[in-house]
Design a protein around this motif. Sequence first.
Motif, PDB file in Angstrom:
ATOM      1  N   ALA A   1       0.825  -1.208   0.000  1.00 18.50           N
ATOM      2  CA  ALA A   1       0.000   0.000   0.000  1.00 18.50           C
ATOM      3  C   ALA A   1       0.859   1.257   0.000  1.00 18.50           C
ATOM      4  O   ALA A   1       0.516   2.260  -0.641  1.00 18.50           O
ATOM      5  N   ILE A   2       1.971   1.221   0.707  1.00 14.81           N
ATOM      6  CA  ILE A   2       2.877   2.366   0.716  1.00 14.81           C
ATOM      7  C   ILE A   2       3.489   2.550  -0.663  1.00 14.81           C
ATOM      8  O   ILE A   2       3.595   3.672  -1.176  1.00 14.81           O
ATOM      9  N   TRP A   3       3.899   1.457  -1.318  1.00  5.33           N
ATOM     10  CA  TRP A   3       4.511   1.583  -2.644  1.00  5.33           C
ATOM     11  C   TRP A   3       3.501   2.099  -3.663  1.00  5.33           C
ATOM     12  O   TRP A   3       3.843   2.897  -4.532  1.00  5.33           O
ATOM     13  N   THR A   4       2.259   1.670  -3.524  1.00  5.41           N
ATOM     14  CA  THR A   4       1.209   2.182  -4.412  1.00  5.41           C
ATOM     15  C   THR A   4       0.992   3.669  -4.174  1.00  5.41           C
ATOM     16  O   THR A   4       0.835   4.448  -5.122  1.00  5.41           O
ATOM     17  N   ALA A   5       1.000   4.077  -2.904  1.00 10.93           N
ATOM     18  CA  ALA A   5       0.828   5.488  -2.577  1.00 10.93           C
ATOM     19  C   ALA A   5       1.986   6.320  -3.109  1.00 10.93           C
ATOM     20  O   ALA A   5       1.793   7.412  -3.647  1.00 10.93           O
ATOM     21  N   LEU A   6       3.213   5.808  -2.966  1.00 11.99           N
ATOM     22  CA  LEU A   6       4.371   6.528  -3.488  1.00 11.99           C
ATOM     23  C   LEU A   6       4.285   6.684  -5.000  1.00 11.99           C
ATOM     24  O   LEU A   6       4.566   7.764  -5.552  1.00 11.99           O
ATOM     25  N   ALA A   7       3.896   5.613  -5.684  1.00 16.08           N
ATOM     26  CA  ALA A   7       3.757   5.695  -7.136  1.00 16.08           C
ATOM     27  C   ALA A   7       2.703   6.711  -7.535  1.00 16.08           C
ATOM     28  O   ALA A   7       2.857   7.447  -8.520  1.00 16.08           O
ATOM     29  N   ALA A   8       1.618   6.770  -6.770  1.00 12.89           N
ATOM     30  CA  ALA A   8       0.558   7.735  -7.066  1.00 12.89           C
ATOM     31  C   ALA A   8       1.048   9.162  -6.885  1.00 12.89           C
ATOM     32  O   ALA A   8       0.676  10.060  -7.663  1.00 12.89           O
ATOM     33  N   VAL A   9       1.883   9.397  -5.877  1.00 11.36           N
ATOM     34  CA  VAL A   9       2.456  10.729  -5.693  1.00 11.36           C
ATOM     35  C   VAL A   9       3.305  11.094  -6.901  1.00 11.36           C
ATOM     36  O   VAL A   9       3.214  12.205  -7.445  1.00 11.36           O
ATOM     37  N   GLY A  10       4.135  10.161  -7.342  1.00 10.14           N
ATOM     38  CA  GLY A  10       4.962  10.429  -8.506  1.00 10.14           C
ATOM     39  C   GLY A  10       4.146  10.722  -9.747  1.00 10.14           C
ATOM     40  O   GLY A  10       4.478  11.624 -10.526  1.00 10.14           O
ATOM     41  N   ALA A  11       3.058   9.989  -9.944  1.00 15.45           N
ATOM     42  CA  ALA A  11       2.218  10.186 -11.121  1.00 15.45           C
ATOM     43  C   ALA A  11       1.484  11.514 -11.080  1.00 15.45           C
ATOM     44  O   ALA A  11       1.034  12.013 -12.120  1.00 15.45           O
ATOM     45  N   SER A  12       1.355  12.102  -9.896  1.00 14.71           N
ATOM     46  CA  SER A  12       0.583  13.333  -9.750  1.00 14.71           C
ATOM     47  C   SER A  12       1.440  14.596  -9.846  1.00 14.71           C
ATOM     48  O   SER A  12       0.912  15.708  -9.752  1.00 14.71           O
ATOM     49  N   LEU A  13       2.754  14.455 -10.013  1.00 13.55           N
ATOM     50  CA  LEU A  13       3.631  15.626 -10.040  1.00 13.55           C
ATOM     51  C   LEU A  13       3.237  16.581 -11.159  1.00 13.55           C
ATOM     52  O   LEU A  13       2.881  16.153 -12.259  1.00 13.55           O
ATOM     53  N   ASP A  14       3.327  17.870 -10.876  1.00  7.23           N
ATOM     54  CA  ASP A  14       3.149  18.856 -11.932  1.00  7.23           C
ATOM     55  C   ASP A  14       4.485  19.555 -12.189  1.00  7.23           C
ATOM     56  O   ASP A  14       5.457  19.381 -11.449  1.00  7.23           O
ATOM     57  N   ASP A  15       4.524  20.352 -13.232  1.00 10.31           N
ATOM     58  CA  ASP A  15       5.783  20.934 -13.685  1.00 10.31           C
ATOM     59  C   ASP A  15       6.341  21.969 -12.722  1.00 10.31           C
ATOM     60  O   ASP A  15       7.499  22.359 -12.835  1.00 10.31           O
ATOM     61  N   ASP A  16       5.549  22.427 -11.769  1.00 12.23           N
ATOM     62  CA  ASP A  16       6.030  23.430 -10.818  1.00 12.23           C
ATOM     63  C   ASP A  16       6.828  22.832  -9.675  1.00 12.23           C
ATOM     64  O   ASP A  16       7.483  23.570  -8.928  1.00 12.23           O
ATOM     65  N   VAL A  17       6.781  21.512  -9.507  1.00 12.31           N
ATOM     66  CA  VAL A  17       7.565  20.867  -8.448  1.00 12.31           C
ATOM     67  C   VAL A  17       9.016  20.771  -8.905  1.00 12.31           C
ATOM     68  O   VAL A  17       9.318  20.203  -9.943  1.00 12.31           O
ATOM     69  N   ARG A  18       9.905  21.320  -8.099  1.00 12.03           N
ATOM     70  CA  ARG A  18      11.337  21.292  -8.427  1.00 12.03           C
ATOM     71  C   ARG A  18      12.116  20.350  -7.525  1.00 12.03           C
ATOM     72  O   ARG A  18      13.106  19.749  -7.948  1.00 12.03           O
ATOM     73  N   VAL A  19      11.700  20.248  -6.271  1.00 12.52           N
ATOM     74  CA  VAL A  19      12.410  19.402  -5.304  1.00 12.52           C
ATOM     75  C   VAL A  19      11.397  18.535  -4.575  1.00 12.52           C
ATOM     76  O   VAL A  19      10.329  19.015  -4.180  1.00 12.52           O
ATOM     77  N   VAL A  20      11.742  17.269  -4.391  1.00 17.82           N
ATOM     78  CA  VAL A  20      10.941  16.355  -3.577  1.00 17.82           C
ATOM     79  C   VAL A  20      11.806  15.896  -2.408  1.00 17.82           C
ATOM     80  O   VAL A  20      12.909  15.377  -2.608  1.00 17.82           O
ATOM     81  N   VAL A  21      11.328  16.124  -1.203  1.00 14.73           N
ATOM     82  CA  VAL A  21      12.016  15.676   0.009  1.00 14.73           C
ATOM     83  C   VAL A  21      11.274  14.456   0.549  1.00 14.73           C
ATOM     84  O   VAL A  21      10.056  14.498   0.740  1.00 14.73           O
TER      85      VAL A  21
END
Length: 258
Positions: free
Chosen positions: A35-55
């Motif tokens: 479930a955590i890996w699915t959630a992480l993948a969903a976060v990655g799929a939702s990125l928009d072009d304004d995100v420059r850094v992911v912590v």
Amino acid sequence: MTAVDTDGRVRTSREGAVLTVTLDRPEQLNAQTPAIWTALAAVGASLDDDVRVVVVRGEGRSFSAGLDRSLFSADPSTPGGLGQLGSMPAEQTQERIRGYQAGFRWLRSPGIVSVAAVQGHAIGAGAQLALACDLRVMTEDASLRLPEATLGLVPDLTGTSTLAELVGYARALELCVTGRPVPAAEALSWGLANAVVPAAELDTAVAALVAAITAPPVGAVRETAALVRSAVRNDPQAQDAAERAAQTRRLAALAQGG
């Protein structure tokens, strides 16, 4: 960036161009599940072009202690467990693991620089999550460990490629086969960590690194990150060509005021 339902296992927050992703199971030392890996993948799929850094962070005293213990069940009826994966047809097992890997690989997506803030333990899947990021800031008490081989398994969450890029063949092989922990000081000397700080200074150190990453023009940072990532795979001629193409794009952008 669109809202992502992470079911309480992964928490996200956004401040301008910086997205923070936090594993949120402190009572289980942020042990990971499908479930955590699915959630992480969903976060990655939702990125928009304004995100420059992911912590990427872990809530509580450990970054992530690896797989949730329930997954080690040999019972094929345990959802996501090793027994279930081992009882599937090979192609189905590989496809399932491919989906898990998607939760890690996006952390080196074009357009972002990812930073892992690592305290306490980063074991197995936890170490691979830290390694999936571009950069790592570790506390003095932190350590990385890949114990999969000692459990009869292999690191399969993108960890082998990123580890070998960072420390080279011999060191990567030793760490993966022996499963020994790498303390923060050794991680720093090997290039696994970009900085090691006292635990009380982790937030400040990460904030300073993020500020330095976001200070240059976004186009220049993105082109440079892409060049450095390709340099570990390209031969010199291909890398020279990539540099020429990237610089041509930057010069054109500057000439247009961008």
